[in-house]
Design a protein around this motif. Structure first.
Motif, PDB file in Angstrom:
ATOM      1  N   MET A   1      10.726   5.794 -55.923  1.00  0.00           N
ATOM      2  CA  MET A   1       9.575   6.152 -56.732  1.00  0.00           C
ATOM      3  C   MET A   1       8.345   5.295 -56.375  1.00  0.00           C
ATOM      4  N   LYS A   2       8.572   3.983 -56.154  1.00  0.00           N
ATOM      5  CA  LYS A   2       7.453   3.107 -55.799  1.00  0.00           C
ATOM      6  C   LYS A   2       6.858   3.481 -54.451  1.00  0.00           C
ATOM      7  N   ALA A   3       7.695   3.963 -53.547  1.00  0.00           N
ATOM      8  CA  ALA A   3       7.195   4.381 -52.233  1.00  0.00           C
ATOM      9  C   ALA A   3       6.261   5.578 -52.380  1.00  0.00           C
ATOM     10  N   ILE A   4       6.657   6.553 -53.178  1.00  0.00           N
ATOM     11  CA  ILE A   4       5.835   7.759 -53.382  1.00  0.00           C
ATOM     12  C   ILE A   4       4.537   7.398 -54.092  1.00  0.00           C
ATOM     13  N   LEU A   5       4.629   6.540 -55.108  1.00  0.00           N
ATOM     14  CA  LEU A   5       3.434   6.109 -55.833  1.00  0.00           C
ATOM     15  C   LEU A   5       2.485   5.356 -54.902  1.00  0.00           C
ATOM     16  N   THR A   6       3.041   4.474 -54.089  1.00  0.00           N
ATOM     17  CA  THR A   6       2.228   3.712 -53.139  1.00  0.00           C
ATOM     18  C   THR A   6       1.502   4.641 -52.176  1.00  0.00           C
ATOM     19  N   ILE A   7       2.226   5.585 -51.597  1.00  0.00           N
ATOM     20  CA  ILE A   7       1.629   6.516 -50.635  1.00  0.00           C
ATOM     21  C   ILE A   7       0.589   7.400 -51.317  1.00  0.00           C
ATOM     22  N   GLY A   8       0.866   7.862 -52.526  1.00  0.00           N
ATOM     23  CA  GLY A   8      -0.110   8.663 -53.273  1.00  0.00           C
ATOM     24  C   GLY A   8      -1.400   7.897 -53.538  1.00  0.00           C
ATOM     25  N   LEU A   9      -1.260   6.639 -53.960  1.00  0.00           N
ATOM     26  CA  LEU A   9      -2.440   5.810 -54.200  1.00  0.00           C
ATOM     27  C   LEU A   9      -3.211   5.544 -52.908  1.00  0.00           C
ATOM     28  N   LEU A  10      -2.490   5.365 -51.806  1.00  0.00           N
ATOM     29  CA  LEU A  10      -3.151   5.156 -50.520  1.00  0.00           C
ATOM     30  C   LEU A  10      -3.912   6.408 -50.081  1.00  0.00           C
ATOM     31  N   ILE A  11      -3.367   7.569 -50.352  1.00  0.00           N
ATOM     32  CA  ILE A  11      -4.072   8.812 -50.024  1.00  0.00           C
ATOM     33  C   ILE A  11      -5.353   8.922 -50.841  1.00  0.00           C
ATOM     34  N   LEU A  12      -5.270   8.646 -52.143  1.00  0.00           N
ATOM     35  CA  LEU A  12      -6.477   8.668 -52.985  1.00  0.00           C
ATOM     36  C   LEU A  12      -7.491   7.634 -52.501  1.00  0.00           C
ATOM     37  N   PRO A  58      -3.946  -1.564 -56.187  1.00  0.00           N
ATOM     38  CA  PRO A  58      -2.663  -1.279 -56.849  1.00  0.00           C
ATOM     39  C   PRO A  58      -1.605  -0.737 -55.877  1.00  0.00           C
ATOM     40  N   ALA A  59      -2.020   0.071 -54.902  1.00  0.00           N
ATOM     41  CA  ALA A  59      -1.055   0.596 -53.929  1.00  0.00           C
ATOM     42  C   ALA A  59      -0.371  -0.542 -53.191  1.00  0.00           C
ATOM     43  N   ASN A  60      -1.166  -1.509 -52.731  1.00  0.00           N
ATOM     44  CA  ASN A  60      -0.590  -2.642 -52.013  1.00  0.00           C
ATOM     45  C   ASN A  60       0.268  -3.509 -52.925  1.00  0.00           C
ATOM     46  N   LYS A  61      -0.174  -3.699 -54.149  1.00  0.00           N
ATOM     47  CA  LYS A  61       0.587  -4.524 -55.096  1.00  0.00           C
ATOM     48  C   LYS A  61       1.925  -3.870 -55.435  1.00  0.00           C
ATOM     49  N   ILE A  62       1.905  -2.578 -55.707  1.00  0.00           N
ATOM     50  CA  ILE A  62       3.133  -1.850 -56.056  1.00  0.00           C
ATOM     51  C   ILE A  62       4.060  -1.730 -54.847  1.00  0.00           C
ATOM     52  N   GLY A  63       3.490  -1.483 -53.662  1.00  0.00           N
ATOM     53  CA  GLY A  63       4.292  -1.214 -52.482  1.00  0.00           C
ATOM     54  C   GLY A  63       4.840  -2.425 -51.763  1.00  0.00           C
ATOM     55  N   PHE A  64       4.286  -3.610 -52.007  1.00  0.00           N
ATOM     56  CA  PHE A  64       4.659  -4.817 -51.272  1.00  0.00           C
ATOM     57  C   PHE A  64       6.030  -5.345 -51.714  1.00  0.00           C
ATOM     58  N   PRO A  70       8.875  -1.344 -51.819  1.00  0.00           N
ATOM     59  CA  PRO A  70       9.755  -1.046 -50.689  1.00  0.00           C
ATOM     60  C   PRO A  70       9.230  -1.446 -49.307  1.00  0.00           C
ATOM     61  N   PHE A  71       7.969  -1.881 -49.192  1.00  0.00           N
ATOM     62  CA  PHE A  71       7.359  -2.054 -47.879  1.00  0.00           C
ATOM     63  C   PHE A  71       6.986  -3.506 -47.581  1.00  0.00           C
ATOM     64  N   SER A  72       7.147  -3.880 -46.312  1.00  0.00           N
ATOM     65  CA  SER A  72       6.631  -5.171 -45.851  1.00  0.00           C
ATOM     66  C   SER A  72       5.117  -5.026 -45.693  1.00  0.00           C
ATOM     67  N   LEU A  73       4.465  -6.137 -45.501  1.00  0.00           N
ATOM     68  CA  LEU A  73       3.007  -6.127 -45.326  1.00  0.00           C
ATOM     69  C   LEU A  73       2.613  -5.320 -44.086  1.00  0.00           C
ATOM     70  N   ILE A  74       3.348  -5.499 -43.009  1.00  0.00           N
ATOM     71  CA  ILE A  74       3.046  -4.759 -41.776  1.00  0.00           C
ATOM     72  C   ILE A  74       3.283  -3.265 -41.981  1.00  0.00           C
ATOM     73  N   GLU A  75       4.348  -2.906 -42.653  1.00  0.00           N
ATOM     74  CA  GLU A  75       4.620  -1.497 -42.927  1.00  0.00           C
ATOM     75  C   GLU A  75       3.505  -0.878 -43.773  1.00  0.00           C
ATOM     76  N   LEU A  76       3.046  -1.608 -44.776  1.00  0.00           N
ATOM     77  CA  LEU A  76       1.936  -1.116 -45.604  1.00  0.00           C
ATOM     78  C   LEU A  76       0.705  -0.840 -44.759  1.00  0.00           C
ATOM     79  N   LYS A  77       0.409  -1.731 -43.838  1.00  0.00           N
ATOM     80  CA  LYS A  77      -0.782  -1.570 -43.001  1.00  0.00           C
ATOM     81  C   LYS A  77      -0.654  -0.367 -42.070  1.00  0.00           C
ATOM     82  N   VAL A  78       0.503  -0.182 -41.469  1.00  0.00           N
ATOM     83  CA  VAL A  78       0.694   0.959 -40.573  1.00  0.00           C
ATOM     84  C   VAL A  78       0.620   2.265 -41.352  1.00  0.00           C
TER      85      VAL A  78
END
Length: 122
Positions: A1-12, A58-64, A70-78
Motif C-alpha cells: 500500500m505504501k508503494a502505491i501511495l508513494t508512486i501516486g504522490l510522485l505522479i501528482l 510526503p511521497a519520499n517520507k512515506i516511501g523511504f 518499501p524503497f531505498s533512497l536510490i530506488e526513490l530517485k530512480v
C-alpha cells in the motif's frame, strides 16, 4: 500500500512540476499571461511548484525504508526520474502539439525502464 501511495504522490508531484517548469511556455499564448514579465512568471511558477513539494516531500517520507516504506533512497530517485519523464512526455504530447517523439526518444525511455528493472534486481 505504501508503494502505491508513494508512486501516486510522485505522479501528482511531477504533474505540478512539469506545469511549473514548462507550462508557462504554453500559457504565454494567453493574452493576459503574455504581458507578464519574467519575475511575474517566476513567482507564478513558484506558486505552482509549492504544490509539487506538498506531494513530493510526503511521497519520499512515506516511501523511504528508514521511515517504514518499501524503497531505498536510490530506488526513490530512480522511480521519481522515470515518473518525471513519463509525465513530461504525456504533457508534451497533449499540450505542445508541435512536438513529436522519434524512435531515439522511445529507445531512451526503454533504457530508463531497464534502469528501473536493474535498480530493483537483487
Amino acid at each position: 500500500m505504501k508503494a502505491i501511495l508513494t508512486i501516486g504522490l510522485l505522479i501528482l508531484s511531477n504533474t505540478f512540476m512539469v506545469i511549473a517548469w514548462y507550462g508557462h511556455l504554453k500559457f504565454s499564448e494567453w493574452k493576459w499571461f503574455s504581458k507578464l514579465g519574467l519575475i511575474s512568471i517566476v513567482f507564478i511558477s513558484w506558486g505552482i511548484a509549492l504544490f509539487e513539494y506538498m506531494f513530493q516531500v510526503p511521497a519520499n517520507k512515506i516511501g523511504f525504508k528508514a521511515n517504514g516504506g518499501p524503497f531505498s533512497l536510490i530506488e526513490l530517485k530512480v522511480i521519481q526520474e522515470v515518473i518525471t519523464l513519463v509525465v513530461f512526455a504525456i504533457f508534451t504530447l497533449i499540450v505542445f502539439k508541435t512536438e513529436t517523439f522519434r524512435i531515439n526518444h522511445v529507445i531512451s525511455f526503454l533504457c530508463l525502464i531497464l534502469a528501473v528493472y536493474f535498480m530493483f534486481k537483487k
